[in-house]
Design a protein around this motif. Sequence first.
Motif, PDB file in Angstrom:
ATOM      1  N   HIS A  73       8.604  -4.997  -0.484  1.00  0.00           N
ATOM      2  CA  HIS A  73       9.721  -4.771   0.492  1.00  0.00           C
ATOM      3  C   HIS A  73      10.542  -3.421   0.094  1.00  0.00           C
ATOM      4  N   ALA A  74      11.008  -2.841   1.048  1.00  0.00           N
ATOM      5  CA  ALA A  74      11.841  -1.623   0.918  1.00  0.00           C
ATOM      6  C   ALA A  74      12.946  -1.562  -0.314  1.00  0.00           C
ATOM      7  N   ALA A  75      12.764  -0.890  -1.197  1.00  0.00           N
ATOM      8  CA  ALA A  75      13.625  -1.005  -2.601  1.00  0.00           C
ATOM      9  C   ALA A  75      13.803   0.345  -2.906  1.00  0.00           C
ATOM     10  N   GLY A  76      15.133   0.886  -3.177  1.00  0.00           N
ATOM     11  CA  GLY A  76      15.492   2.167  -3.580  1.00  0.00           C
ATOM     12  C   GLY A  76      14.663   3.227  -2.957  1.00  0.00           C
ATOM     13  N   SER A  77      13.961   4.054  -3.424  1.00  0.00           N
ATOM     14  CA  SER A  77      12.918   5.195  -3.063  1.00  0.00           C
ATOM     15  C   SER A  77      11.645   4.819  -2.378  1.00  0.00           C
ATOM     16  N   PHE A  78      11.045   3.286  -2.761  1.00  0.00           N
ATOM     17  CA  PHE A  78       9.707   2.951  -2.484  1.00  0.00           C
ATOM     18  C   PHE A  78       9.692   1.865  -1.405  1.00  0.00           C
ATOM     19  N   ASP A  79       8.335   1.956  -0.784  1.00  0.00           N
ATOM     20  CA  ASP A  79       8.167   1.011   0.054  1.00  0.00           C
ATOM     21  C   ASP A  79       9.099   0.855   1.321  1.00  0.00           C
ATOM     22  N   GLN A  80       9.546   1.920   1.867  1.00  0.00           N
ATOM     23  CA  GLN A  80      10.051   1.932   3.147  1.00  0.00           C
ATOM     24  C   GLN A  80       9.215   1.530   4.134  1.00  0.00           C
ATOM     25  N   ASP A  81       7.789   1.670   4.236  1.00  0.00           N
ATOM     26  CA  ASP A  81       6.782   1.453   5.366  1.00  0.00           C
ATOM     27  C   ASP A  81       5.724   0.432   4.844  1.00  0.00           C
ATOM     28  N   ILE A  82       6.294  -0.256   3.774  1.00  0.00           N
ATOM     29  CA  ILE A  82       5.419  -1.499   3.186  1.00  0.00           C
ATOM     30  C   ILE A  82       5.991  -2.540   3.205  1.00  0.00           C
ATOM     31  N   GLU A  83       5.453  -3.616   3.637  1.00  0.00           N
ATOM     32  CA  GLU A  83       6.086  -4.825   3.569  1.00  0.00           C
ATOM     33  C   GLU A  83       5.088  -5.975   3.499  1.00  0.00           C
ATOM     34  N   GLY A  84       5.352  -7.225   2.757  1.00  0.00           N
ATOM     35  CA  GLY A  84       4.614  -8.319   2.910  1.00  0.00           C
ATOM     36  C   GLY A  84       3.795  -8.688   1.386  1.00  0.00           C
ATOM     37  N   VAL A  85       2.956  -9.426   1.478  1.00  0.00           N
ATOM     38  CA  VAL A  85       2.351 -10.154   0.172  1.00  0.00           C
ATOM     39  C   VAL A  85       0.870  -9.328   0.280  1.00  0.00           C
ATOM     40  N   HIS A  86       0.648  -9.056  -1.081  1.00  0.00           N
ATOM     41  CA  HIS A  86      -0.799  -8.241  -1.216  1.00  0.00           C
ATOM     42  C   HIS A  86      -1.362  -8.683  -2.735  1.00  0.00           C
ATOM     43  N   PRO A  99       3.972   9.230  -3.419  1.00  0.00           N
ATOM     44  CA  PRO A  99       4.904   8.842  -4.142  1.00  0.00           C
ATOM     45  C   PRO A  99       5.960   7.796  -3.506  1.00  0.00           C
ATOM     46  N   ALA A 100       6.132   7.718  -2.285  1.00  0.00           N
ATOM     47  CA  ALA A 100       6.795   6.705  -1.832  1.00  0.00           C
ATOM     48  C   ALA A 100       6.501   5.379  -1.981  1.00  0.00           C
ATOM     49  N   ALA A 101       4.987   5.164  -2.205  1.00  0.00           N
ATOM     50  CA  ALA A 101       4.514   3.762  -2.099  1.00  0.00           C
ATOM     51  C   ALA A 101       4.652   3.578  -3.594  1.00  0.00           C
ATOM     52  N   GLY A 102       4.938   4.457  -4.729  1.00  0.00           N
ATOM     53  CA  GLY A 102       4.936   3.952  -6.126  1.00  0.00           C
ATOM     54  C   GLY A 102       3.839   3.514  -6.711  1.00  0.00           C
ATOM     55  N   ILE A 103       3.465   2.430  -7.324  1.00  0.00           N
ATOM     56  CA  ILE A 103       2.333   1.945  -7.902  1.00  0.00           C
ATOM     57  C   ILE A 103       2.365   0.398  -7.501  1.00  0.00           C
ATOM     58  N   SER A 104       1.209  -0.346  -7.663  1.00  0.00           N
ATOM     59  CA  SER A 104       1.105  -1.807  -7.354  1.00  0.00           C
ATOM     60  C   SER A 104       1.195  -2.452  -8.615  1.00  0.00           C
ATOM     61  N   ALA A 105       1.354  -3.722  -8.386  1.00  0.00           N
ATOM     62  CA  ALA A 105       1.749  -4.599  -9.814  1.00  0.00           C
ATOM     63  C   ALA A 105       0.684  -4.692 -10.809  1.00  0.00           C
ATOM     64  N   PRO A 106      -0.492  -4.660 -10.432  1.00  0.00           N
ATOM     65  CA  PRO A 106      -1.521  -4.527 -11.669  1.00  0.00           C
ATOM     66  C   PRO A 106      -1.277  -3.180 -12.504  1.00  0.00           C
ATOM     67  N   GLU A 107      -0.894  -2.204 -11.600  1.00  0.00           N
ATOM     68  CA  GLU A 107      -0.708  -0.731 -12.227  1.00  0.00           C
ATOM     69  C   GLU A 107       0.524  -0.964 -13.067  1.00  0.00           C
ATOM     70  N   MET A 108       1.629  -1.655 -12.689  1.00  0.00           N
ATOM     71  CA  MET A 108       3.003  -1.568 -13.385  1.00  0.00           C
ATOM     72  C   MET A 108       2.623  -2.379 -14.507  1.00  0.00           C
ATOM     73  N   ILE A 109       1.748  -3.555 -14.606  1.00  0.00           N
ATOM     74  CA  ILE A 109       1.355  -4.151 -15.751  1.00  0.00           C
ATOM     75  C   ILE A 109       0.550  -3.359 -16.841  1.00  0.00           C
ATOM     76  N   ARG A 110      -0.414  -2.475 -16.160  1.00  0.00           N
ATOM     77  CA  ARG A 110      -0.996  -1.676 -16.990  1.00  0.00           C
ATOM     78  C   ARG A 110      -0.079  -0.600 -17.603  1.00  0.00           C
ATOM     79  N   ALA A 111       0.719  -0.055 -16.882  1.00  0.00           N
ATOM     80  CA  ALA A 111       1.908   0.829 -17.887  1.00  0.00           C
ATOM     81  C   ALA A 111       2.729  -0.057 -18.519  1.00  0.00           C
TER      82      ALA A 111
END
Length: 350
Positions: free
Chosen positions: A272-285, A213-225
């Motif tokens: 980039h870390a924001a709210g409850s998400f991406d504390q350990d994820i950084e960068g362009v994907h 859950p800490a990763a949330g979902i990716s950009a294509p999945e956000m678009i899918r939703a």
Amino acid sequence: MKTTALGRIALATGITALTAGLFPTSAHADDAVVERRTLPVLVEFADSAFQHPDKVKESTPETYFGAKKDSLASFFTELSRGRYRVTPAVDGQYAGPITLPMDASCDASKINTLTQEALAGQGLVRGEDYDSLSMVFPAQKTGCDWAGLGSVPGPYTWINLYGTDSGLGVVGHEFGHNLGLGHQTRSLCTDGDLAGCETAGTSAKSMMGGGGPAAGISAPEMIRAGWLTDGETVKVTASGTYTLRSLHGEGDGVRALDIPMGEDRLVVEYRHAAGSFDQDIEGVHAYRVPGGRLRRLDADRRDRGEQDGRQRRPGRRGRRHPSHRQGEQGVAGRRLVRRRPGRGRGRPRR
């Protein structure tokens, strides 16, 4: 962050590659709020009941609708930025326990049918009284090799409960399947060559992969939703300089680039870390969408937190969350995606 579109692609293809669910061409966010009336129901079998029913009854409302950030309702409200809300379908927030006229089993279709019949006998009918049905049952005699199932897409989840609380890691993942999201696996593309990619476990960049859950979902999945507006997704038609804000979190700005690649597409995000998400994820994907399928592009070795599909149970150190492999099974005309404890993830079985 700023960079040219081509420079951004080069950076992304030097980092990673995945496969996940279908990527639509028409899902866009707007001001409408989707409210999903959700009914968790505690299910017991003729030969198997919850070992600690009072604790299960106490934990179920908190898991699905609690005020803390690790509840299903709080998770989807933050992730969608208020566009998708999980609400209780009944005043007590759950139904049951009800005892089905069957022995403990992994027959998801039968469990679903008997559960809906029992609920209808109590005056609760899907589509009229609730939208989503989440069946929670004791795991000790089922013999199932999964912790949860979710119809893809659809209104049903099955939680094969180990202990007294399944937690957001399982429930959130299965509700992600209900949104139409598949598993997000990862490929390695040597030397940035997109034609020479090999599957390498799951991605840590999505709850639908190995990120939890800490990763949330990716950009294509956000678009899918349907959770990114047209203004938050830019279709790149020419080389230029583009500014991306972090994918998650409040605020305005572009969150994803949609770049045509012949018959394929490339979706680029900045994490980039924001709210409850991406504390350990950084960068362009980047995520490649060839022929309607999603693939994330990376030439690097394993990202931090990726362990071939295994996730740690949130809040419990030293213990593994049951990993799972994707499978499919027909249930009431729906496809199911399985979570299999103790095994890695694989591609969907057609």
